[in-house]
Motif scaffolding. Structure first.
Motif, PDB file in Angstrom:
ATOM      1  N   ALA A  45       8.525  13.236  31.067  1.00  0.00           N
ATOM      2  CA  ALA A  45       7.297  13.596  31.770  1.00  0.00           C
ATOM      3  C   ALA A  45       6.105  12.851  31.194  1.00  0.00           C
ATOM      4  O   ALA A  45       5.247  12.339  31.939  1.00  0.00           O
ATOM      5  CB  ALA A  45       7.081  15.102  31.698  1.00  0.00           C
ATOM      6  N   MET A  46       6.031  12.765  29.883  1.00  0.00           N
ATOM      7  CA  MET A  46       4.907  12.068  29.260  1.00  0.00           C
ATOM      8  C   MET A  46       4.935  10.573  29.587  1.00  0.00           C
ATOM      9  O   MET A  46       3.893   9.947  29.809  1.00  0.00           O
ATOM     10  CB  MET A  46       4.929  12.280  27.737  1.00  0.00           C
ATOM     11  N   ARG A  47       6.117   9.992  29.636  1.00  0.00           N
ATOM     12  CA  ARG A  47       6.239   8.579  30.016  1.00  0.00           C
ATOM     13  C   ARG A  47       5.740   8.361  31.445  1.00  0.00           C
ATOM     14  O   ARG A  47       5.046   7.379  31.734  1.00  0.00           O
ATOM     15  CB  ARG A  47       7.695   8.125  29.912  1.00  0.00           C
ATOM     16  N   ALA A  48       6.109   9.274  32.343  1.00  0.00           N
ATOM     17  CA  ALA A  48       5.683   9.141  33.735  1.00  0.00           C
ATOM     18  C   ALA A  48       4.169   9.248  33.856  1.00  0.00           C
ATOM     19  O   ALA A  48       3.530   8.452  34.568  1.00  0.00           O
ATOM     20  CB  ALA A  48       6.362  10.210  34.592  1.00  0.00           C
ATOM     21  N   LEU A  49       3.565  10.200  33.179  1.00  0.00           N
ATOM     22  CA  LEU A  49       2.111  10.373  33.248  1.00  0.00           C
ATOM     23  C   LEU A  49       1.381   9.175  32.646  1.00  0.00           C
ATOM     24  O   LEU A  49       0.364   8.715  33.192  1.00  0.00           O
ATOM     25  CB  LEU A  49       1.703  11.666  32.531  1.00  0.00           C
ATOM     26  N   GLU A  50       1.887   8.676  31.545  1.00  0.00           N
ATOM     27  CA  GLU A  50       1.269   7.507  30.916  1.00  0.00           C
ATOM     28  C   GLU A  50       1.345   6.291  31.833  1.00  0.00           C
ATOM     29  O   GLU A  50       0.372   5.536  31.985  1.00  0.00           O
ATOM     30  CB  GLU A  50       1.966   7.210  29.587  1.00  0.00           C
ATOM     31  N   VAL A 113      11.466   6.617  35.341  1.00  0.00           N
ATOM     32  CA  VAL A 113      10.241   7.409  35.509  1.00  0.00           C
ATOM     33  C   VAL A 113       9.017   6.498  35.504  1.00  0.00           C
ATOM     34  O   VAL A 113       8.035   6.750  36.212  1.00  0.00           O
ATOM     35  CB  VAL A 113      10.116   8.512  34.435  1.00  0.00           C
ATOM     36  N   VAL A 114       9.073   5.426  34.737  1.00  0.00           N
ATOM     37  CA  VAL A 114       7.962   4.462  34.718  1.00  0.00           C
ATOM     38  C   VAL A 114       7.888   3.731  36.057  1.00  0.00           C
ATOM     39  O   VAL A 114       6.809   3.580  36.643  1.00  0.00           O
ATOM     40  CB  VAL A 114       8.135   3.472  33.550  1.00  0.00           C
ATOM     41  N   ARG A 115       9.022   3.276  36.549  1.00  0.00           N
ATOM     42  CA  ARG A 115       9.039   2.557  37.831  1.00  0.00           C
ATOM     43  C   ARG A 115       8.520   3.431  38.974  1.00  0.00           C
ATOM     44  O   ARG A 115       7.711   2.991  39.801  1.00  0.00           O
ATOM     45  CB  ARG A 115      10.460   2.096  38.152  1.00  0.00           C
ATOM     46  N   VAL A 116       8.971   4.684  39.030  1.00  0.00           N
ATOM     47  CA  VAL A 116       8.582   5.579  40.120  1.00  0.00           C
ATOM     48  C   VAL A 116       7.103   5.942  40.026  1.00  0.00           C
ATOM     49  O   VAL A 116       6.407   6.037  41.046  1.00  0.00           O
ATOM     50  CB  VAL A 116       9.472   6.837  40.113  1.00  0.00           C
ATOM     51  N   ALA A 117       6.584   6.122  38.818  1.00  0.00           N
ATOM     52  CA  ALA A 117       5.155   6.414  38.658  1.00  0.00           C
ATOM     53  C   ALA A 117       4.316   5.246  39.179  1.00  0.00           C
ATOM     54  O   ALA A 117       3.298   5.455  39.861  1.00  0.00           O
ATOM     55  CB  ALA A 117       4.838   6.694  37.197  1.00  0.00           C
ATOM     56  N   ARG A 118       4.737   4.032  38.884  1.00  0.00           N
ATOM     57  CA  ARG A 118       4.017   2.856  39.395  1.00  0.00           C
ATOM     58  C   ARG A 118       4.126   2.766  40.918  1.00  0.00           C
ATOM     59  O   ARG A 118       3.166   2.391  41.595  1.00  0.00           O
ATOM     60  CB  ARG A 118       4.577   1.596  38.742  1.00  0.00           C
TER      61      ARG A 118
END
Length: 536
Positions: A45-50, A113-118
């Motif tokens: 979760a923190m990775r996604a928010l960042e 999670v990083v890809r989807v957040a972007r």
């Protein structure tokens, strides 16, 4: 699910059922991590928010969830269906340049999670080109370490399938012992939702929700070909575990439901006309759901929810809120998400808001509406006039990880008589020519929730303050304001019952919510009743 996975699941399920096994084997997870492990989910979760912040988001939230559902059904002496499914994934919602973006994935790992957040941020940036005004969110108090769970004694997913099937078949057998009962179906539905929510407002919340729903339907057939049914509407779904199935006691109640179905075969067909109605809460909860709970959803009123089951007659807001008389002074409609076992009860909604209790209708007047963080500022002028803070009532919900959260109703309840415990006998005693209706049945309602028709399960004729016999083929027609203003007396706490819907649909793509509605028995004057039976 990919085709190969589907075929593997199907083959495994077939082999298990053929061997009489109660447990369907699960495929090994492709990812080497458990996304529902608290330590893992917090890191993801923190990775996604960042990543969302780095991509330009002024706000972001992430939901990681795992859903387990199970449904099984029987008819007479056979099993008719069985389904056991799981789904795990995550969704990221962001605001960029004042517009929403959302993306989701079932592959739960650090890179994804990083890809989807972007991706969500890119979608929001594209959406902002068409926005009319920037989004404004009502304030929320951060919850850095929140945990909540539905009340639970027995995890329904730990109860063997054989035990569940045995209970249903025993209930069917009890119903079929009643002469005239010909067909019977019974079923159970269970749901467990494990969800983790985190937001850039500083919240991190873990919740586990359970839902259980046992039910039966019995059909009696007469010698003349008439048939009448009785559903187990006095057993409502609950946000509880298998203990709710145990306490519902389907085998112990099946005979009574079957006898009521048989009695309807020889019941007197209702004569159309105007009647006073005494509605038991096993019936009235549905009328509340359709004619009060749905039309007071703010997204329907504002026209954001229109294609699926319409908008609302409560429009524009300025002409109704604080002015519209829904019913008499003793009518109070409460929104809440805290009743133990209530289907909409939670610790925090899917925006991290702790829900409050509020009166949608206060002393008969429309007093408030269902809101989310995005919607509450739309009522800022009204809140300023009344001295209320601009805050969400905590009415945001998403069915699963792969869909965006939006406004869904809380538990919406008609409160009992505010001064005394009015008994059912008093409601009946004030009726000269009327009908008592027990249980919900078929219904229809227009797109604005204004004109409607409702049936039921069991109908009793009332003459001169007494029940004198059975009726059948009863349905009543109503216009929402006239109907509720015709309610001249409500029961007390002693008549209170909590009904509800396990499958309440809304939105496009469609999402399913579950919601409870508590209410007492109530009396309504001069309601138009029609005969729904077949005529030669």
């Amino acid at each position: 699910m990919k085709r190969r996975e589907f075929l593997l699941h199907g083959a495994a399920a077939t082999a298990a059922l053929g061997a009489g096994s109660a447990i369907l084997p699960r495929l090994a997870a492709a990812a080497p991590i458990d996304p529902m492990d608290p330590a893992v989910s917090r890191d993801l979760a923190m990775r996604a928010l960042e990543a969302a912040r780095a991509a330009g988001a002024s706000y972001a939230d992430v939901r990681i969830s795992g859903n387990r559902s199970q449904a099984l059904g029987t008819r007479e002496r056979q099993i008719t269906f069985f389904n056991d499914a799981e789904s795990t994934g995550f969704g990221v919602r962001v605001i960029v340049n004042g517009a929403w973006g959302f993306a989701a994935s079932r592959e739960v790992n650090a890179d994804e999670v990083v890809r989807v957040a972007r991706q969500a941020a890119a979608q929001a940036r594209a959406n902002s080109a068409a926005r009319q005004r920037p989004l404004e969110l009502a304030p929320v108090e951060a919850v850095p370490n929140g945990r909540w769970s539905s009340p639970l004694e027995i995890d329904p997913f730990n109860v063997p399938i054989e035990e569940k099937v045995d209970l249903l078949l025993r209930a069917n057998a009890e119903a079929l012992k009643v002469t005239g009962a010909r067909f019977v179906t019974s079923s159970m539905n269970f749901l467990r939702i494990d969800k983790t929510f985190a937001s850039t407002d500083g919240s991190y919340i873990e919740q586990t929700l359970y839902r259980s729903y046992p039910q039966m339907n019995i059909t009696a057939v007469g010698a003349d070909g008439d048939f009448q049914s009785r559903a187990s509407t006095d057993v409502a779904p609950r946000a509880m575990g298998y203990e709710h199935v145990r306490d519902a006691n389907l085998p112990g109640n099946a005979g009574r439901w079957a006898e009521e179905a048989v009695r309807k075969l020889t019941a007197k067909p209702v004569e159309p006309g105007r009647y006073d109605l005494v509605l038991l809460p096993t019936h009235l909860w549905l009328t509340i759901h359709e004619s009060i709970a749905h039309p007071t959803e703010l997204d329907r009123i504002m026209g954001f929810e229109a294609n699926y089951a319409g908008t609302s007659f409560i429009s524009p807001v300025s002409e109704f809120l604080g002015k519209f008389r829904y019913g008499r002074d003793f009518m109070n409609i409460q929104g809440e998400r805290s009743t133990p076992g209530g289907l909409s009860s939670i610790g925090w909604d899917d925006e991290g808001v702790k829900p409050d209790e509020y009166l949608i209708v206060k002393n008969g007047i429309l007093n408030d509406l269902q809101t989310t963080r995005e919607q509450a500022p739309m009522l800022a002028d009204w809140y300023r006039q009344t001295g209320k803070p601009v805050r969400s009532h905590g009415n945001s919900y998403a069915q699963n990880w792969n869909v965006v959260q939006f406004q869904r109703m809380p538990n919406v309840n008609l409160l009992p008589h505010p001064e005394r415990d009015v008994p059912l006998d008093e409601l009946i005693g004030g009726v000269e020519n009327g009908i008592l209706i027990d249980g919900d049945g078929s219904f229809s309602i227009d797109q604005q929730r204004y004109n409607a028709q409702f049936g039921g399960q069991v109908f009793k004729e009332i003459r001169n303050g007494r029940i004198v016999g059975d009726l059948k083929d009863v349905a009543y027609q109503m216009r929402t304001p006239e109907f509720w203003n015709g309610m001249d007396l409500i029961g007390g706490q002693g008549t209170y019952f909590i009904g509800g819907s396990f499958f309440d649909g809304k939105g496009q793509p469609s999402q399913v919510n579950a919601v409870s509605h508590g209410c007492p028995a109530a009396r309504f004057r001069g309601v138009n009743v029609i005969n729904t039976g077949r005529r030669a």
